[in-house]
Each structure stands twice: as structure tokens, then as C-alpha cells.
Design an enzyme around this catalytic site. Sequence first.
Site, PDB file in Angstrom:
ATOM      1  N   CYS A  90       0.810  -1.222   0.000  1.00 60.81           N
ATOM      2  CA  CYS A  90       0.000   0.000   0.000  1.00 60.81           C
ATOM      3  C   CYS A  90       0.842   1.271   0.000  1.00 60.81           C
ATOM      4  O   CYS A  90       0.374   2.323  -0.428  1.00 60.81           O
ATOM      5  CB  CYS A  90      -0.939   0.010   1.207  1.00 60.81           C
ATOM      6  SG  CYS A  90      -2.126  -1.344   1.208  1.00 60.81           S
ATOM      7  N   HIS A 342      -8.693   4.008  -2.021  1.00 54.53           N
ATOM      8  CA  HIS A 342      -7.348   3.492  -1.776  1.00 54.53           C
ATOM      9  C   HIS A 342      -6.905   2.729  -3.019  1.00 54.53           C
ATOM     10  O   HIS A 342      -7.013   1.507  -3.087  1.00 54.53           O
ATOM     11  CB  HIS A 342      -7.377   2.591  -0.536  1.00 54.53           C
ATOM     12  CG  HIS A 342      -6.055   2.023  -0.132  1.00 54.53           C
ATOM     13  ND1 HIS A 342      -4.848   2.501  -0.598  1.00 54.53           N
ATOM     14  CD2 HIS A 342      -5.755   0.992   0.707  1.00 54.53           C
ATOM     15  CE1 HIS A 342      -3.870   1.793  -0.051  1.00 54.53           C
ATOM     16  NE2 HIS A 342      -4.390   0.866   0.734  1.00 54.53           N
ATOM     17  N   CYS A 372       0.194   1.953   6.622  1.00 53.13           N
ATOM     18  CA  CYS A 372       0.428   0.536   6.887  1.00 53.13           C
ATOM     19  C   CYS A 372       0.532  -0.213   5.568  1.00 53.13           C
ATOM     20  O   CYS A 372      -0.016   0.223   4.551  1.00 53.13           O
ATOM     21  CB  CYS A 372      -0.689  -0.044   7.750  1.00 53.13           C
ATOM     22  SG  CYS A 372      -2.350   0.118   7.042  1.00 53.13           S
TER      23      CYS A 372
END
Length: 386
Positions: A90, A342, A372
Site C-alpha cells: 500500500c 485506496h 500501513c
Amino acid sequence: MSAVIVDVLRTASGRGKPGGALSAWHPAALLGTVIAELVDRAGIDPALVDDVYAGCVTQVGRQSQNVARSAALAAGLPLTVPGTTIDRQCGSSQQAIHFAHAAVAAGLAECVVACGVELMSTHPIGSAALGEDPIPAQVHGRFPGLTHQGVAAELVAARHGIGRDAQDEYAARSHARAAAVAWGDEILPVAGLSGEHIVDETIRAGTTTDRLAGLQPAFRTDELAARHPELAWAVTAGNASPLTDGASAVLVTSEDFALRHGLRPRVRIVDSVVVGSDPVEMLSGVIPATTRILERNRLRIEDVDLVEVNEAFAAIPLAWLAAIGGDGDRLNARGGAIALGHALGSSGTRIMTTLVHGLERGHGRLGLQTMCEGGGMANATLVERL
């Protein structure tokens, strides 16, 4: 040598499903469109770009074969401008910023495009594994509780005592904050399935805690519930980030380069760190990453004006807030990934775009971004508005 960010830009988010506004795009073409506009707005000779660092997680199909290089060529940059693609899950495009920071600080580059792209509508999360387990037996043996990110979010919530109500309230607040922002100045209009795409498709302005309360847990199965009797199973599609399409980019230069070419630095990159964390809990690395960057710069969280903690799941910024403290009004003040989406490889530079604009709108000085990452990692970046 100081590294500065002179411009930031992103597309509006698209739903990461077939029929989403950006789903017809080739990922490299979408990212190339953003890169082209970023460099054109700077008004510099494109040949002066030393490199293109692009984050992308699912590097298969049209996102394979080094999407950074393809995007640089699609942007019309000279063939002399190289590109490389980064997978730190991510945080991939946040890591692109870190690599740009390092290259400029070391004097190895003067002008770098850090960027990212992900079309989850056509490249579903996990599809790069091709049906195989990418984790070898040695790692499973060392960490027998390895699981996927949804269960990891439940583990984080359980350890920090974050219940369903708190997660739903946080998610509703994310949508409300994002819906209240005039986003036009940071969004590049691009062609969508139904015309010009200029509005984040993932923001749901009418979201309420009552509506969210009716959603079922997204990751509970009888097998997992038996294995984890300690979990409340509070993570739902409503208090987690949605599947998203998008691209974003930032232009990182040395201060001297900006001065020579008449560019106005918007923020200085003060520091960047990355940490590893428990791969079972996976998503809690934002806490030690924040602690490390604050300690290295002799700061308290109260010294930071705006904080962006990626909202992969509502439990993560809430756990960060419980562990780090500080003013919750400064945390994801313009909404986060629950509302803004996202788009995996794009999220790091998307968040930096939001952070830079937030500092300028609120006249804050210091901004902190942390994310994270799959496998148990986290990046943190500290910037100062100039």
C-alpha cells in the site's frame, strides 16, 4: 542537499469495479496523463527529469512490464528519461517519494517524478499471485498465524479495544470531511466513462452511522471465528477503504534546481523512514514508524499540524491515535481513504497531494504521512510547508 516538492496532482478516484469512471483506461496511459500535466505545469524542459519512480502493487497484465517506464513514454517524456516500478504494497508510491528524497539528498538526481497508479477494476487485489501462495513454508513456519489484511485489521482493533461503533463513527466522519472539501485545485480532470471525471466517485456524502451499522462483517467465516474467538468481527465494507482506481504524482527536486528554474517549493521533505512490523498483525507499523520519525527529529506529535494515516481500515488510524495521542481533529482532517479511495499503488502520492494542500489551506507548518503495508511494514514522511 534538501529535497522539496514543487507540485502535486491526482485524478479523482474511480470505483475499482467494472463500470467505474476510470475503468476503461490503460493504467500506464492514466498515469502518463498525470505525469505529463505535472511536468507541463512546472514549465521545465522534460529532458531535465532524471527519473520516474512509480508505485504499483498488482504488477500483472497492463500493470506489468515496468509501468513507470511505460507511463513516462505515454506522458511524452524524452526517451532519455528512465523509470522504475516499486512494490511496497500500500505504501508503494510513498516509497517512491522516499527514493526521490534519497536520490536528491545524495546528489544523484535533481528532478524526479514520484508517482503511482492502480486500476483495481481491471487488476483485482491478489491477482498477481495467480492462484498460488506467494509466502514460502519457511515464513509460514516462523509466523503460523499469517492471515489476510481484513483479519489483521480485526486483530489491531481487538488489541487496542476499538469496537464496531467507533469504527463506524470514524468512517462516517471521513465521508463528511471529504464531502466538505473543494477538491478542484488538486484534481486533474480526465476522461471518464460518462464524460469528464473531476469528482471522487468513492465519497458518499450521506453516510451515517445508522446506515453503516446495518452492514455485515466483511471477513468473518465460521473457520476464522473458531480460530479467533477473541475477535469482535467489526470490520465491514463501510468502515474500510473501497476498491479504487486512480493515479497521482508529485515533482521532487533539489532546492537549488527549483531556484534555478523559477519553481516555487511547496514543502520541504524533512525526513522519511520505513519500518518492519509484526506480519501477523500486519497493519500496526504506522505506530513505530511515527515514533521513529518523531524521535529522530526531536518532535512531539503536538508539534505536527496535520497528520495523514492511511484509512485502509478505520481501525488503523484509531489504533494510531490511541497509541500516539495528539489532536484527533488534525488526523485526516480532509477525510481519508475510506471516502477518497485506496488505489493501492497510487495512495502514497495521493495522500501527499492531500497533505500539501491541507497544509496550505490551513496554514500549518509540519505535516506527517504514514501508511500501513502488507507483510507488516510502514512508511512515514515528515514535510514542512515553505
